[in-house]
Design an enzyme around this catalytic site. Structure first.
Site, PDB file in Angstrom:
ATOM      1  NE  ARG A   8     -11.604   4.516  -3.539  1.00  0.00           N
ATOM      2  CZ  ARG A   8     -11.713   3.538  -2.806  1.00  0.00           C
ATOM      3  NH1 ARG A   8     -12.527   2.651  -2.785  1.00  0.00           N
ATOM      4  NH2 ARG A   8     -10.551   2.933  -2.222  1.00  0.00           N
ATOM      5  CB  SER A  34      -2.406   7.305  -4.214  1.00  0.00           C
ATOM      6  OG  SER A  34      -3.322   6.308  -3.437  1.00  0.00           O
ATOM      7  CG  ASP A  44      -2.432   2.850  -2.654  1.00  0.00           C
ATOM      8  OD1 ASP A  44      -2.098   3.957  -2.215  1.00  0.00           O
ATOM      9  OD2 ASP A  44      -3.016   2.885  -3.913  1.00  0.00           O
TER      10      ASP A  44
HETATM   11 MG    MG Z   1      -5.532   0.548  -5.882  1.00  0.00          MG
END
Ligand code: MG
Ligand code: ADP
Length: 613
Positions: free
Chosen positions: A212, A280, A333
């Site tokens: 993203r 992540s 995150d």
């Molecule tokens: Mg998430």
């Protein structure tokens, strides 16, 4: 048979059940079929098959029988046709004694009738035996579910033990590297956004379902004036090639996005160039804007990147593409979620992510990070990424299903807390319990290959069964049939399945609540005075302050029952006096917006405010 008026009678019957009690009712209804018909009916009854009986107007089905007085209950279903169309439809239940019929029919029939009665008794005996065995199996299933419920129970006393264990493990993880299953990672973030930020900032998120790119425009006073997001799948082949190819793709995508958004003018402004990077994967952070990749997960395998600084790789790729942007923050995150929480509400001290996986972070005093002596930060605090999914304590209510799930997982003995709490696993725990139910009940045939497939029952499907409020649990039946290949599940079994979903969800939510209170205890926000050197002070000290915990993740935001159980448990553990001070706030997109906000709050500073002496 067609009569004079062109009518035709069709008589059909089917056997559908044998009751548990025996009837002794005798009706005056005369038998309308011959003894030989009774006999064939009896045989049909044995085989549970529909049959067609008689030339006359009403033979049917043997439904109930008595040992002492052979009684048959006849279910008559008559259709009358007139000129090819159904004209009349009748259904009727008639009981009568076989022996009585013999008397009426004379001696010739007696022998046959007695034979028939004996056969009827035999059928009854077989059916009763079956029923007794089936009841026994059912109670075995009920007992197994009761045992599961007991093993997974989370009374408040047990939750308080989990709270204490969490606080003690946090302390141990801060005391020394490897001192606890909780890694308690330093993030070097001490400067959380407070709402005063303004300008245009970008964020990249790699490692979620999609890659993203975000752009947000901040207007000060806690306002987000603009918010654009673009999602892109990462081409499969790039996930296993070289870091250069991978980051070239990332940089090119970002460049195209920036050009499309027409920010060329802003690119010349210092603030407009800052970028937050959510990566992540397991990373050992070395500053707020640098960190080395420990290992790849989620199907990535770019070998030349392991142990390299991921920000450096990205920064080089941006230069190659002629993009003058600065990676101002490397973000986890949960830290992103804390940033969003703090942006809107300065009393936010911790953040929890409960989605596919689970994690938490919180704001710690720098001097409490014993394993990093001499840590200096401007604010005197630092955000600690707990990696709480790996928390473990003997007080956690573990069942045999959890043990099996862990043993068959890709990472046995790791992420124990996560395996009881997060969306990745809850559906699969329920699937395992359903498997056991079916094995014990022995009524649904062998376990289907679908039911035996790990993770076939996703947590959203499990939640849909749990939330099914139709009287006949239609949704439960549909999911059991379509997803797990279990057909014709009786209502009482469906109810038991819903109970299993409830036990699993309730335990998950309450354990997450205990984890949250554990964090509050560690920082002295649970009303007990916190812990020092691993021991609780045990006295209420000082005035309780308003305390906000930001929560993000699909399991929490989309699963109402889970959310309610969690809030309820936090209040239960804290008690009436303290609970009103603790507020759980839903946050959106910590990994995207949070990263951009952290880029904003860390952009203006030319030197890092965090130093390790
Ligand atoms: Mg998430
Ligand atoms: P991620 O954790 O990958 O960043 P999310 O935070 O959106 O993504 O969480 C997605 C997870 O949340 C799913 O894997 C699923 O387990 C859980 N989830 C999503 N929707 C629901 C739902 N309606 N009911 C229960 N769980 C849900």
């Amino acid at each position: 048979m067609v009569n004079k008026e062109g009518e035709r009678n069709e008589i059909k019957a089917s056997i559908y059940s044998f009751p548990k009690t025996f009837l002794s009712v005798q009706t005056p209804t005369p038998p309308l079929f011959s003894l030989s018909t009774i006999s064939s009916n009896t045989l049909s009854a044995l085989h549970h098959r529909p049959f067609f009986a008689g030339k006359h107007a009403s033979p049917a089905i043997i439904r109930r029988q008595s040992f002492t007085t052979p009684i048959v209950t006849v279910h008559i279903s008559t259709k009358r046709f007139k000129n090819g169309k159904i004209w009349q439809r009748r259904r009727k239940l008639v009981n009568y004694s076989v022996i009585e019929q013999y008397v009426k029919m004379g001696k010739l029939g007696l022998g046959l009738a007695v034979g028939c009665a004996v056969a009827s008794c035999a059928i009854a005996a077989v059916m009763v035996g079956r029923r007794v065995r089936s009841r026994r199996r059912w109670w075995r299933v009920v007992r197994a579910i009761d045992e599961f419920e007991e093993a997974a129970s989370t009374p408040v006393g047990r939750l308080k033990q989990v709270v204490d264990a969490m606080a003690v493990e946090m302390h141990a993880g801060l005391a020394s590297e490897g001192g606890s299953k909780l890694k308690m990672l330093l993030t070097f973030v001490d400067n959380l956004p407070d709402g005063s930020e303004s300008g245009i900032y970008y964020a990249l998120h790699v490692g979620g379902t999609n890659f993203r790119i975000l752009r947000i425009q901040l207007g000060g006073q806690r306002s987000i004036l603009g918010h654009d997001v673009e999602r892109k799948p990462i081409p499969q082949h790039l996930m296993t090639r070289t870091s250069e190819e991978f980051f070239d793709f990332v940089a090119l995508s970002l460049k195209e996005f920036v050009e499309r958004k027409g920010d060329n003018l802003q690119l010349s402004q210092v603030r407009g160039k800052d970028l937050g990077f959510t990566f992540s994967f397991p990373v050992k952070q070395t500053s707020v804007s640098s960190g080395t990749l420990i290992k790849w997960t989620k199907g990535f395998a770019i070998e030349d990147m392991v142990e390299k600084d991921v920000v450096e790789c990205l920064q080089k790729a941006l230069s190659r593409r002629g993009l003058d942007m600065n990676v101002a923050a490397l973000v986890n995150d949960s830290v992103g979620t804390l940033a969003v929480g703090h942006f809107y509400d300065k009393d936010t001290v911790a953040a929890v992510v409960i989605g596919t996986g689970t994690n938490a972070c919180y704001l710690e005093r720098a001097d409490a990070v014993i394993k990093c002596q001499g840590l200096l930060t401007t604010s005197g605090g630092m955000v600690i990424n707990m990696e709480w999914g790996n928390f473990w304590s003997s007080h956690l209510p573990r069942t045999s299903y959890d043990i099996d799930l862990d043993a068959e997982s890709q990472n046995p003995n790791e992420q124990g807390f996560e395996k009881m709490i997060s969306g990745m696993y809850l559906g699969d725990i329920v699937r395992r319990v359903i498997c056991k139910m079916l094995l014990l009940s022995d009524t649904f045939g062998p376990i289907s290959s679908k039911l035996a497939t790990r993770f076939v029952l996703s947590t959203p499907l499990m939640a849909a069964m749990h939330e099914d409020d139709s009287l006949d649990l239609r949704e439960v039946a549909k999911i059991l049939e379509e997803t797990l290949d279990i057909h014709d599940v009786p209502l009482k079994v469906r109810k038991l399945v819903v109970k299993v979903c409830d036990v699993v969800t309730r335990r998950a939510a309450r354990l997450a609540a205990a984890g949250i209170v554990g964090i509050l205890k560690k920082i002295g926000r649970d009303g007990t005075g916190g812990i020092t050197s691993g021991r609780t002070k045990g006295v209420k000290s000082g005035k309780m302050r308003r305390t906000v915990v930001a929560v993000e993740g699909g399991l929490y935001t989309s699963y109402t029952i889970f959310r309610e159980y969690l809030s309820e448990a936090v209040a239960e553990i804290l008690g009436d006096e303290i609970a009103p001070y603790v507020i759980l706030k839903v946050m959106e997109d910590g990994s995207g917006i949070g990263a951009a906000l952290l880029a904003a709050s860390n952009s203006a500073r030319s030197v890092d405010t965090v130093q390790v002496l």
